[in-house]
Design an enzyme around this catalytic site. Structure first.
Site, PDB file in Angstrom:
ATOM      1  CB  THR A   1      -1.228  -6.589  -3.176  1.00 29.76           C
ATOM      2  OG1 THR A   1      -0.610  -5.970  -4.303  1.00 29.76           O
ATOM      3  CG2 THR A   1      -2.595  -5.950  -3.004  1.00 29.76           C
ATOM      4  CG  ASP A   2       3.205  -3.797  -4.735  1.00 30.32           C
ATOM      5  OD1 ASP A   2       2.179  -4.295  -5.243  1.00 30.32           O
ATOM      6  OD2 ASP A   2       4.296  -3.748  -5.341  1.00 30.32           O
ATOM      7  CD  GLU A   3      -1.809  -4.226  -8.211  1.00 31.42           C
ATOM      8  OE1 GLU A   3      -2.942  -3.781  -8.438  1.00 31.42           O
ATOM      9  OE2 GLU A   3      -1.245  -5.038  -8.960  1.00 31.42           O
TER      10      GLU A   3
ATOM     11  CE1 TYR B   1      -6.082  -8.359  -5.998  1.00 34.11           C
ATOM     12  CE2 TYR B   1      -4.481  -6.691  -6.678  1.00 34.11           C
ATOM     13  CZ  TYR B   1      -4.793  -7.855  -5.994  1.00 34.11           C
ATOM     14  OH  TYR B   1      -3.805  -8.507  -5.287  1.00 34.11           O
TER      15      TYR B   1
ATOM     16  CE  LYS C   1      -5.242  -8.758  -1.281  1.00 35.57           C
ATOM     17  NZ  LYS C   1      -5.378 -10.168  -0.819  1.00 35.57           N
TER      18      LYS C   1
HETATM   19  P1  NAD Z   1      -4.457 -16.730  -7.637  1.00 36.85           P
HETATM   20  O1  NAD Z   1      -5.536 -16.014  -8.383  1.00 36.85           O
HETATM   21  O2  NAD Z   1      -3.438 -17.504  -8.390  1.00 36.85           O
HETATM   22  O3  NAD Z   1      -5.102 -17.758  -6.593  1.00 36.85           O
HETATM   23  C1  NAD Z   1      -6.215 -17.436  -5.825  1.00 36.85           C
HETATM   24  C2  NAD Z   1      -6.726 -18.714  -5.165  1.00 36.85           C
HETATM   25  O4  NAD Z   1      -7.844 -18.355  -4.311  1.00 36.85           O
HETATM   26  C3  NAD Z   1      -7.250 -19.752  -6.158  1.00 36.85           C
HETATM   27  O5  NAD Z   1      -6.792 -21.040  -5.802  1.00 36.85           O
HETATM   28  C4  NAD Z   1      -8.769 -19.663  -6.011  1.00 36.85           C
HETATM   29  O6  NAD Z   1      -9.431 -20.902  -6.271  1.00 36.85           O
HETATM   30  C5  NAD Z   1      -8.901 -19.261  -4.543  1.00 36.85           C
HETATM   31  N1  NAD Z   1     -10.180 -18.572  -4.268  1.00 36.85           N
HETATM   32  C6  NAD Z   1     -10.715 -17.531  -4.974  1.00 36.85           C
HETATM   33  N2  NAD Z   1     -11.913 -17.205  -4.450  1.00 36.85           N
HETATM   34  C7  NAD Z   1     -12.117 -18.027  -3.383  1.00 36.85           C
HETATM   35  C8  NAD Z   1     -13.162 -18.159  -2.427  1.00 36.85           C
HETATM   36  N3  NAD Z   1     -14.268 -17.390  -2.475  1.00 36.85           N
HETATM   37  N4  NAD Z   1     -13.045 -19.096  -1.456  1.00 36.85           N
HETATM   38  C9  NAD Z   1     -11.935 -19.894  -1.408  1.00 36.85           C
HETATM   39  N5  NAD Z   1     -10.927 -19.821  -2.293  1.00 36.85           N
HETATM   40  C10 NAD Z   1     -11.012 -18.900  -3.268  1.00 36.85           C
HETATM   41  O7  NAD Z   1      -3.799 -15.630  -6.715  1.00 36.85           O
HETATM   42  P2  NAD Z   1      -2.258 -15.381  -6.350  1.00 36.85           P
HETATM   43  O8  NAD Z   1      -1.633 -14.613  -7.435  1.00 36.85           O
HETATM   44  O9  NAD Z   1      -1.673 -16.655  -5.891  1.00 36.85           O
HETATM   45  O10 NAD Z   1      -2.432 -14.382  -5.106  1.00 36.85           O
HETATM   46  C11 NAD Z   1      -2.657 -14.908  -3.798  1.00 36.85           C
HETATM   47  C12 NAD Z   1      -2.784 -13.758  -2.822  1.00 36.85           C
HETATM   48  O11 NAD Z   1      -1.595 -12.992  -2.819  1.00 36.85           O
HETATM   49  C13 NAD Z   1      -3.922 -12.787  -3.137  1.00 36.85           C
HETATM   50  O12 NAD Z   1      -4.533 -12.420  -1.930  1.00 36.85           O
HETATM   51  C14 NAD Z   1      -3.227 -11.605  -3.778  1.00 36.85           C
HETATM   52  O13 NAD Z   1      -3.934 -10.415  -3.522  1.00 36.85           O
HETATM   53  C15 NAD Z   1      -1.888 -11.624  -3.067  1.00 36.85           C
HETATM   54  N6  NAD Z   1      -0.737 -11.086  -3.827  1.00 36.85           N
HETATM   55  C16 NAD Z   1      -0.484 -11.533  -5.093  1.00 36.85           C
HETATM   56  C17 NAD Z   1       0.643 -11.065  -5.767  1.00 36.85           C
HETATM   57  C18 NAD Z   1       0.979 -11.564  -7.158  1.00 36.85           C
HETATM   58  O14 NAD Z   1       1.902 -11.035  -7.771  1.00 36.85           O
HETATM   59  N7  NAD Z   1       0.313 -12.567  -7.695  1.00 36.85           N
HETATM   60  C19 NAD Z   1       1.496 -10.142  -5.159  1.00 36.85           C
HETATM   61  C20 NAD Z   1       1.181  -9.672  -3.865  1.00 36.85           C
HETATM   62  C21 NAD Z   1       0.066 -10.178  -3.218  1.00 36.85           C
HETATM   63  O1  DAU Z   2       1.929  -5.782  -7.293  1.00 37.11           O
HETATM   64  C1  DAU Z   2       1.302  -6.929  -6.823  1.00 37.11           C
HETATM   65  C2  DAU Z   2       0.203  -7.351  -7.785  1.00 37.11           C
HETATM   66  O2  DAU Z   2       0.844  -7.876  -8.934  1.00 37.11           O
HETATM   67  C3  DAU Z   2      -0.757  -8.360  -7.179  1.00 37.11           C
HETATM   68  O3  DAU Z   2      -1.449  -7.780  -6.108  1.00 37.11           O
HETATM   69  C4  DAU Z   2      -1.771  -8.860  -8.226  1.00 37.11           C
HETATM   70  O4  DAU Z   2      -2.570  -9.889  -7.672  1.00 37.11           O
HETATM   71  C5  DAU Z   2      -0.982  -9.405  -9.404  1.00 37.11           C
HETATM   72  O5  DAU Z   2      -1.876  -9.826 -10.420  1.00 37.11           O
HETATM   73  C6  DAU Z   2      -0.009  -8.357  -9.954  1.00 37.11           C
HETATM   74  O6  DAU Z   2      -0.747  -7.248 -10.542  1.00 37.11           O
HETATM   75  P1  DAU Z   2      -0.254  -6.526 -11.874  1.00 37.11           P
HETATM   76  O7  DAU Z   2      -1.420  -5.863 -12.497  1.00 37.11           O
HETATM   77  O8  DAU Z   2       0.962  -5.723 -11.629  1.00 37.11           O
HETATM   78  O9  DAU Z   2       0.192  -7.849 -12.714  1.00 37.11           O
HETATM   79  P2  DAU Z   2      -0.047  -8.256 -14.249  1.00 37.11           P
HETATM   80  O10 DAU Z   2       0.790  -9.457 -14.504  1.00 37.11           O
HETATM   81  O11 DAU Z   2      -1.502  -8.304 -14.595  1.00 37.11           O
HETATM   82  O12 DAU Z   2       0.582  -7.015 -15.023  1.00 37.11           O
HETATM   83  C7  DAU Z   2       1.955  -6.668 -14.833  1.00 37.11           C
HETATM   84  C8  DAU Z   2       2.228  -5.455 -15.716  1.00 37.11           C
HETATM   85  O13 DAU Z   2       2.187  -5.871 -17.089  1.00 37.11           O
HETATM   86  C9  DAU Z   2       1.207  -4.348 -15.577  1.00 37.11           C
HETATM   87  O14 DAU Z   2       1.878  -3.085 -15.681  1.00 37.11           O
HETATM   88  C10 DAU Z   2       0.284  -4.533 -16.757  1.00 37.11           C
HETATM   89  C11 DAU Z   2       1.193  -5.143 -17.815  1.00 37.11           C
HETATM   90  N1  DAU Z   2       0.538  -6.087 -18.747  1.00 37.11           N
HETATM   91  C12 DAU Z   2      -0.167  -7.110 -18.223  1.00 37.11           C
HETATM   92  C13 DAU Z   2      -0.794  -8.025 -19.033  1.00 37.11           C
HETATM   93  C14 DAU Z   2      -1.631  -9.154 -18.468  1.00 37.11           C
HETATM   94  C15 DAU Z   2       0.733  -5.956 -20.119  1.00 37.11           C
HETATM   95  O15 DAU Z   2       1.424  -5.030 -20.584  1.00 37.11           O
HETATM   96  N2  DAU Z   2       0.132  -6.867 -20.920  1.00 37.11           N
HETATM   97  C16 DAU Z   2      -0.650  -7.880 -20.450  1.00 37.11           C
HETATM   98  O16 DAU Z   2      -1.195  -8.664 -21.275  1.00 37.11           O
END
Ligand code: NAD
Ligand code: DAU
Length: 341
Positions: free
Chosen positions: A128-130, A155, A159
């Site tokens: 992730t970019d985070e 988190y 990562k």
């Molecule tokens: P998500 O939380 O929707 O899904 C995570 C999945 O992993 C779930 O199906 C869960 O059951 C499974 N899981 C969790 N713990 C586990 C374990 N111990 N063993 C096996 N499976 C397990 O997550 P997401 O938003 O789809 O993100 C997927 C990946 O992409 C993550 O690695 C996250 O860091 C990365 N990522 C997410 C975003 C985003 O915006 N959501 C952006 C960049 C990178």
């Molecule tokens: O940048 C990539 C990341 O994006 C991934 O690595 C993470 O897995 C994914 O969850 C996401 O993280 P963020 O923290 O950026 O996403 P989130 O949707 O939780 O929040 C997006 C922005 O909105 C953040 O600045 C916090 C804000 N927010 C979020 C929630 C849940 C609010 O203002 N209110 C809220 O209730």
């Protein structure tokens, strides 16, 4: 020739789920194994159609459970690993960091050992970019692959730790790896604890939308289908050991995102409620995707087309998110926020 075997961890979650569907459809000659523990974020109802396909397989397993993962890899002899499984929600990591270390760090190390034992052709680590920390509001600055890692939340620290382990297995053992670092995703099957699906579902129910702080924090939004195509490209064409940033230059403040959704759904901005800011809230993320573009990647959605498609999807798939928000998610929401309306 035998089918290639691809194990996708976290394929019951948001991005992994979209990726499994993408791969099963695109590569009928690959066997796709969805390996997932089915935590609160995993659900298989989204794969009902896939389950009819012969090249889709599901394995319920915990990536941190060495006694299960090692023999599974020895038996199946996977060609490729695409690793999504993680605890992914920043707010949950602030309340309870420990599970993030177990799953994201230890789980990744177990998978690396298993991949090394069977000499896989490629291990793609979805990061992730985070991990880069935060940028200030100067719109000319971006995260590149050379930006130092400075994670700010439990988190992103977990990562970043896993990224270092992946790098180390490449440098030390010659494991063929890639690391992808994508910006915020959105699209179908996004779990409603995250900003965009939380806003859509609450606005549709005429409930208040919690915006942290002043709503001016910026995220760089990418449609999940474009993330899937990026990972597919990196899996097949990425140079061993390289990191690739993924993003489409769609920077928006959180307030802009929430207002766009409210406007599209023809509701009132009175639904916005400013609430206590997230601890350590990163100001701004913005990706420079030049390296991936040079490999041949191009996104198909911009924010306007992507958010319209996503809102339509949530309107057409109410039963999917309604069964989530009526379950244990309700307790999570009440604990996390002090608003109910
Ligand atoms: P998500 O939380 O929707 O899904 C995570 C999945 O992993 C779930 O199906 C869960 O059951 C499974 N899981 C969790 N713990 C586990 C374990 N111990 N063993 C096996 N499976 C397990 O997550 P997401 O938003 O789809 O993100 C997927 C990946 O992409 C993550 O690695 C996250 O860091 C990365 N990522 C997410 C975003 C985003 O915006 N959501 C952006 C960049 C990178
Ligand atoms: O940048 C990539 C990341 O994006 C991934 O690595 C993470 O897995 C994914 O969850 C996401 O993280 P963020 O923290 O950026 O996403 P989130 O949707 O939780 O929040 C997006 C922005 O909105 C953040 O600045 C916090 C804000 N927010 C979020 C929630 C849940 C609010 O203002 N209110 C809220 O209730």
């Amino acid at each position: 020739m035998a089918n290639k075997k691809v194990v996708v961890t976290g394929g019951a979650g948001f991005i992994g789920g979209n990726y499994v569907q993408y791969m099963v459809d695109k590569y009928p000659n690959y066997d796709i194994y969805n390996l997932d523990e089915l935590t609160y974020a995993g659900d298989l109802t989204k794969h009902q159609e896939l389950e009819k396909k012969e090249n889709y397989h599901f394995v319920k397993a915990d990536i941190a459970d060495r006694d299960t993962i090692m023999p599974l890899f020895e038996n199946e002899k996977f060609d490729y690993v695409v690793h999504f499984a993680a605890e992914s929600h920043v707010d949950r990591s602030i309340t309870d960091p420990e599970i993030f270390i177990r799953t994201n760090v230890l789980g990744t190390q177990v998978l690396l050992d298993a991949a090394k034992a069977i000499t896989v052709k490629k291990f793609v680590h979805v990061s992730t970019d985070e991990v880069y920390g935060e940028l200030d509001f100067d719109p000319t600055t971006f995260f590149t692959e050379d930006t130092p890692l400075q994670p700010n939340s439990p988190y992103s620290a977990s990562k970043a730790s896993s990224d270092f382990l992946v790098r180390a297995y490449h440098e030390t053992y010659g494991l063929p790896v890639n690391i992808t670092r994508c910006s915020n995703n959105y699209g179908p099957y996004h779990f409603p604890e995250k900003l965009i699906p939380l806003t859509i579902s609450r606005v549709l129910n005429d409930e208040k939308v919690p915006v942290y702080g002043d709503g001016k924090n910026i995220r760089d939004w990418l449609h999940v289908q474009d993330h899937c195509s990026a990972i597919d490209l990196v899996l097949h064409e990425g140079a061993n050991g390289e990191v690739y940033n993924v993003g489409g230059h769609n920077e928006r403040t959180n307030l802009e995102v929430v207002k766009t959704i409210i406007k599209t759904l023809e509701k009132s901005e009175d639904l916005i409620e400013f609430v206590t800011d997230r601890l350590g809230h990163d100001k701004r993320y913005a990706i420079d995707p030049t390296k991936l573009e040079k490999l041949g990647w191009k996104p198909t959605y911009n924010f306007e087309t992507g958010i319209a498609q996503t809102i339509d999807w949530y309107l057409e798939n109410k039963s999917w998110w309604e069964q989530i928000i009526s379950g244990e998610y309700k307790d999570y929401f009440d604990k996390q926020y002090s608003i109910n309306g």
